[in-house]
Scaffold this motif. Sequence first.
Motif, PDB file in Angstrom:
ATOM      1  N   ARG A   1       0.944  -1.271  -0.187  1.00  0.00           N
ATOM      2  CA  ARG A   1       0.053   0.016  -0.119  1.00  0.00           C
ATOM      3  C   ARG A   1       0.852   1.273  -0.107  1.00  0.00           C
ATOM      4  NH1 ARG A   1      -5.034   0.567   0.520  1.00  0.00           N
ATOM      5  NH2 ARG A   1      -4.641   2.395   1.818  1.00  0.00           N
TER       6      ARG A   1
ATOM      7  N   ALA B   1      -0.315   4.797   0.977  1.00  0.00           N
ATOM      8  CA  ALA B   1      -1.257   5.520   1.635  1.00  0.00           C
ATOM      9  C   ALA B   1      -0.761   7.202   1.584  1.00  0.00           C
ATOM     10  CB  ALA B   1      -1.560   5.186   3.056  1.00  0.00           C
ATOM     11  N   THR B   2      -1.956   7.823   1.203  1.00  0.00           N
ATOM     12  CA  THR B   2      -1.592   9.596   1.385  1.00  0.00           C
ATOM     13  C   THR B   2      -1.494   9.900   2.783  1.00  0.00           C
ATOM     14  OG1 THR B   2      -3.913   9.755   1.465  1.00  0.00           O
ATOM     15  CG2 THR B   2      -2.872   9.722  -0.648  1.00  0.00           C
TER      16      THR B   2
ATOM     17  N   THR C   1      -6.825   5.909   2.213  1.00  0.00           N
ATOM     18  CA  THR C   1      -6.849   6.418   1.048  1.00  0.00           C
ATOM     19  C   THR C   1      -5.342   6.323   0.449  1.00  0.00           C
ATOM     20  OG1 THR C   1      -8.612   7.911   1.464  1.00  0.00           O
ATOM     21  CG2 THR C   1      -7.213   8.718  -0.660  1.00  0.00           C
ATOM     22  N   GLY C   2      -5.400   5.965  -0.946  1.00  0.00           N
ATOM     23  CA  GLY C   2      -4.249   5.838  -1.562  1.00  0.00           C
ATOM     24  C   GLY C   2      -4.205   4.552  -2.696  1.00  0.00           C
TER      25      GLY C   2
ATOM     26  N   THR D   1      -6.434   2.197  -7.224  1.00  0.00           N
ATOM     27  CA  THR D   1      -6.510   3.468  -6.430  1.00  0.00           C
ATOM     28  C   THR D   1      -7.833   4.047  -6.001  1.00  0.00           C
ATOM     29  OG1 THR D   1      -5.679   5.824  -6.297  1.00  0.00           O
ATOM     30  CG2 THR D   1      -6.410   5.012  -8.329  1.00  0.00           C
TER      31      THR D   1
ATOM     32  N   ILE E   1      -7.905   7.187  -4.779  1.00  0.00           N
ATOM     33  CA  ILE E   1      -7.457   8.768  -4.606  1.00  0.00           C
ATOM     34  C   ILE E   1      -8.752   9.421  -5.413  1.00  0.00           C
ATOM     35  CG2 ILE E   1      -5.983  10.369  -4.998  1.00  0.00           C
ATOM     36  CD1 ILE E   1      -3.767   8.530  -4.744  1.00  0.00           C
TER      37      ILE E   1
ATOM     38  N   PRO F   1      -0.944  13.440  -4.563  1.00  0.00           N
ATOM     39  CA  PRO F   1      -0.889  13.733  -2.896  1.00  0.00           C
ATOM     40  C   PRO F   1       0.378  14.401  -2.658  1.00  0.00           C
ATOM     41  CG  PRO F   1      -1.869  11.875  -3.507  1.00  0.00           C
ATOM     42  CD  PRO F   1      -1.340  12.185  -4.808  1.00  0.00           C
TER      43      PRO F   1
ATOM     44  N   GLY G   1       3.406   9.958   0.486  1.00  0.00           N
ATOM     45  CA  GLY G   1       3.104   8.633   0.137  1.00  0.00           C
ATOM     46  C   GLY G   1       3.805   7.847   1.313  1.00  0.00           C
TER      47      GLY G   1
END
Length: 222
Positions: free
Chosen positions: A62, A64-65, A71-72, A108, A110, A196, A199
């Motif tokens: 993963r 992720a943001t 989310t990501g 994704t 996002i 974003p 990460g």
Amino acid sequence: MRKRALLVSIGLAVTATLAATAQAGASGAAAGEVLTTGGAGGTAVAVGDVLSASLSAGTKARIATTAGGSTGITCGTSAFTATVTGNPAAPGTATESVTAHTLSSCTTNIIGATGVQSITVNNLPFAAAVTSGGSLTVTAGAAGPIQTTLKINTILGLTTCVYRATSLTATPSNTDNSLTFTDQLFTKTSGPGTCPGSGYFSAKYGPVMDTSQAGSPVVFVN
């Protein structure tokens, strides 16, 4: 009486010798190199051997943001390959050259993104150090910083986002011969505002195997 005393002395000498031998054997078994196969303290992994691992069964990588966020980007396939460049006696620090790291089958969630076209790890090989006691640190190699390029499909078209990390840290486990990365920070260095700003990379790889040896035995960290 003199004969009995002599026998007792011989018996004590034999006992002491056996005890010393047992202690030396135990010390020898505990000794060994940082990276071994066949078990902890087993056969040393040779310099030049190639180690590799894919994602542990049932897991995904993963990006992720936010740290620990949902989310990501999620990737169903990922693997790495590294060549051992140093493997000293434990306790110590073994060194590796990470020559390949791939991520694919990615999706994704996002906002504004419709899919992931590709994720490319740039500037390989990276340097890696594995220390006794349980940590692996990846740092930049001669080709440049740790960098990843993401090509994301969005409602406005293809977007390219580039991220860099100062270093990455993973935790090895001899229980399942795995390496676990948790929320390793990458910071955006280029890309539009739709990329974003950060990460956070998480993945579990295992078992780590020595593919240079017959049967690809799993690798232990001592």
